[in-house]
Scaffold this motif. Structure first.
Motif, mmCIF file in Angstrom:
data_model
loop_
_atom_site.group_PDB
_atom_site.id
_atom_site.type_symbol
_atom_site.label_atom_id
_atom_site.label_comp_id
_atom_site.label_asym_id
_atom_site.label_seq_id
_atom_site.Cartn_x
_atom_site.Cartn_y
_atom_site.Cartn_z
ATOM 1 N N THR A 88 0.855 -1.186 0.000
ATOM 2 C CA THR A 88 0.000 0.000 0.000
ATOM 3 C C THR A 88 0.891 1.235 0.000
ATOM 4 O OG1 THR A 88 -0.131 0.110 2.423
ATOM 5 C CG2 THR A 88 -1.827 -1.173 1.297
ATOM 6 N N TYR A 93 -3.601 3.657 -1.432
ATOM 7 C CA TYR A 93 -3.618 3.044 -2.766
ATOM 8 C C TYR A 93 -2.874 1.711 -2.675
ATOM 9 C CZ TYR A 93 -5.444 7.195 -5.146
ATOM 10 O OH TYR A 93 -6.241 8.219 -5.579
ATOM 11 N N TRP A 94 -3.434 0.655 -3.281
ATOM 12 C CA TRP A 94 -2.836 -0.663 -3.062
ATOM 13 C C TRP A 94 -2.698 -1.447 -4.368
ATOM 14 C CZ3 TRP A 94 -5.933 -5.195 -3.637
ATOM 15 C CH2 TRP A 94 -7.310 -4.957 -3.825
ATOM 16 N N TRP A 100 -3.166 -1.399 -9.683
ATOM 17 C CA TRP A 100 -3.304 -0.522 -8.526
ATOM 18 C C TRP A 100 -4.774 -0.143 -8.342
ATOM 19 C CZ3 TRP A 100 0.380 0.735 -5.001
ATOM 20 C CH2 TRP A 100 1.707 0.475 -5.340
ATOM 21 N N ARG A 102 -7.685 2.193 -5.751
ATOM 22 C CA ARG A 102 -7.852 3.290 -4.797
ATOM 23 C C ARG A 102 -8.118 2.759 -3.391
ATOM 24 N NH1 ARG A 102 -11.715 6.179 -9.129
ATOM 25 N NH2 ARG A 102 -10.092 7.306 -10.306
ATOM 26 N N VAL A 119 -7.091 2.230 -10.597
ATOM 27 C CA VAL A 119 -6.567 3.575 -10.825
ATOM 28 C C VAL A 119 -6.255 3.732 -12.310
ATOM 29 C CG1 VAL A 119 -4.775 5.230 -10.220
ATOM 30 C CG2 VAL A 119 -5.566 3.562 -8.521
ATOM 31 N N ALA A 122 -2.382 4.057 -14.153
ATOM 32 C CA ALA A 122 -1.386 3.892 -13.089
ATOM 33 C C ALA A 122 -0.127 3.220 -13.637
ATOM 34 C CB ALA A 122 -1.966 3.068 -11.947
ATOM 35 N N GLN A 230 -2.969 11.671 0.577
ATOM 36 C CA GLN A 230 -2.084 11.081 -0.426
ATOM 37 C C GLN A 230 -0.686 11.698 -0.383
ATOM 38 O OE1 GLN A 230 -5.703 10.925 -1.195
ATOM 39 N NE2 GLN A 230 -4.858 8.996 -0.446
#
Length: 405
Positions: A88, A93-94, A100, A102, A119, A122, A230
């Motif tokens: 993460t 975000y992971w 990836w 959100r 995402v 990404a 973020q």
């Protein structure tokens, strides 16, 4: 927002957190060896009980090794996930090994899980990407001992992290079950995470239709399920717009769908906390220990620990609602009349009056003090009992004084 304090990468990690120093972890026991993805293992440091290691292993994607400040918030950055992801970054975000997503914020009632929002555009940044920089010098990098990391250290804060990464890569154990450097994930980039796309506290508050001061109060108290920022720019938290919009959508959902979960429970009133403590084991027993009721709803993958958390959430909700439904002012008026009648009968402190006054004192101390003063005034005027004596008789202070004598 969670408040766990992340201190360092373990030297044995495969996915370093950018900017964090590397700490020697060779004194830790061997990690999980199960053939499938394992739940994170929490290990108190043998030499520093105030610090905690969290090791998360995956049979194909490697492992993360992180050092946290030990405490109630040191559970790792996986709140809200049904499955705990290996990597993460940037406030939740992971990465699932390929894509990836959100931070998890919106519950999907149809699937019984948190919505997974990929995402757009990404790009994964790996250790190999950064180590292409010719300035990376393993000889200038540092590997710290745990004792160096209990407090901020000028030595590692001032050192270029690229050198530390190069040193980590040079001394990293290589084996067939460890990912190569081009699969060692550092972070992500995405259009929605660009600096000019992030928003600050006023904009996040506006998205949720609350004032900035209310948002800051939520953050300081750990309430409201405020998402992790973020980025920090000049020590000011900044959020991506999708995260802000998801939080606002979460807040707009009906209250029945948003009963407080463990991470966002508001602080209970003093008198409601004992109710919660009494209800938790009762609800847990009803949900888990009764075989007939348990069979109605428990799925195979649910555990006793998970059910206990549900019971705690339900107990918190029930205690909060019970506290709100008691008409304290009306109760104080009835108590006043009963206590005055008791003084007239020569028994100022009956069991019933003592019990209700005790409850009122625990839950509404100011109202209890006003009620006691009112009763004492009436006792002084109607029955000639001195005001202070009446207070002591009503509260039991006189009995305590006599017992002590």
């Amino acid at each position: 927002m969670a408040s766990h304090r992340l201190l360092a990468n373990g030297a044995g990690t495969d996915h370093p957190v950018p900017g964090l120093p590397f700490a020697d972890d060779t004194h830790l026991p061997a990690g999980p060896t199960t053939p499938g993805p394992a739940r994170p293992t929490r290990i108190t440091d043998p030499d520093r009980p105030d610090l905690m290691w969290i090791i998360h292993a995956h049979p194909h994607l490697g492992r993360t090794v992180l050092l946290y400040e030990a405490g109630p918030d040191s559970a790792g950055p996986w709140h809200g996930h049904t499955a705990q992801p290996l990597v993460t970054r940037t406030g939740g975000y992971w990465w699932d090994g390929t894509n990836w997503f959100r931070p998890p914020q919106l519950w999907d009632a149809a699937t019984g899980a948190v919505e997974q929002q990929a995402v757009p555009a990404a790009v994964t940044v790996t250790a190999a990407d950064l180590l292409q920089d010719p300035r990376a010098d393993a000889g200038a990098g540092q590997l710290h001992q745990v004792d160096d990391l209990g407090t901020p250290s000028d030595a590692w804060q001032g050192a270029p992290w690229l050198h530390d990464l190069a040193r980590w890569a040079a001394h990293r154990a290589t084996s067939p079950d460890r990912p190569p450097l081009n699969r060692c994930v550092l972070t992500l980039t995405a259009p929605e995470l660009a600096g000019d796309q992030l928003i600050g506290t006023p904009a996040l508050a506006a998205a949720a239709a609350i004032s900035p001061s209310a948002l800051r109060a939520y953050i300081s108290r750990g309430q409201g399920a405020v998402p992790e920022p973020q980025a920090l720019v000049g020590n000011r938290p900044m959020w991506s717009r999708p995260v802000a919009e998801n939080w606002a959508a979460h807040r707009r959902r009906p209250a029945a769908d948003r009963w407080p979960a463990q991470r966002e429970r508001p602080v209970l009133a003093a008198g409601a906390e004992p109710i919660r403590q009494q209800l938790t084991p009762v609800l847990y027993a009803a949900l888990w220990e009764d075989p007939e009721r348990r069979a109605r709803w428990v799925l195979r993958h649910r555990t006793a620990h998970a059910v206990r958390q549900v019971a705690e959430d339900l107990a918190h909700l029930a205690a909060d609602r019970l506290q709100e439904t008691v008409p304290a002012q009306a109760l104080a008026e009835v108590l006043t009349q009963a206590a005055i009648a008791n003084f007239g009968a020569g028994q100022p402190r009956s069991d019933g009056v003592a019990q209700v006054l005790g409850w009122l004192t625990r839950n509404h101390p100011q109202l209890a003090e006003q009620t006691t003063a009112t009763v004492a005034d009436h006792a002084s005027l109607q029955f000639g009992t001195p005001h202070d004596d009446a207070v002591r008789l009503l509260t039991g202070a006189e009995e305590a004084r006599r017992a002590a004598a």
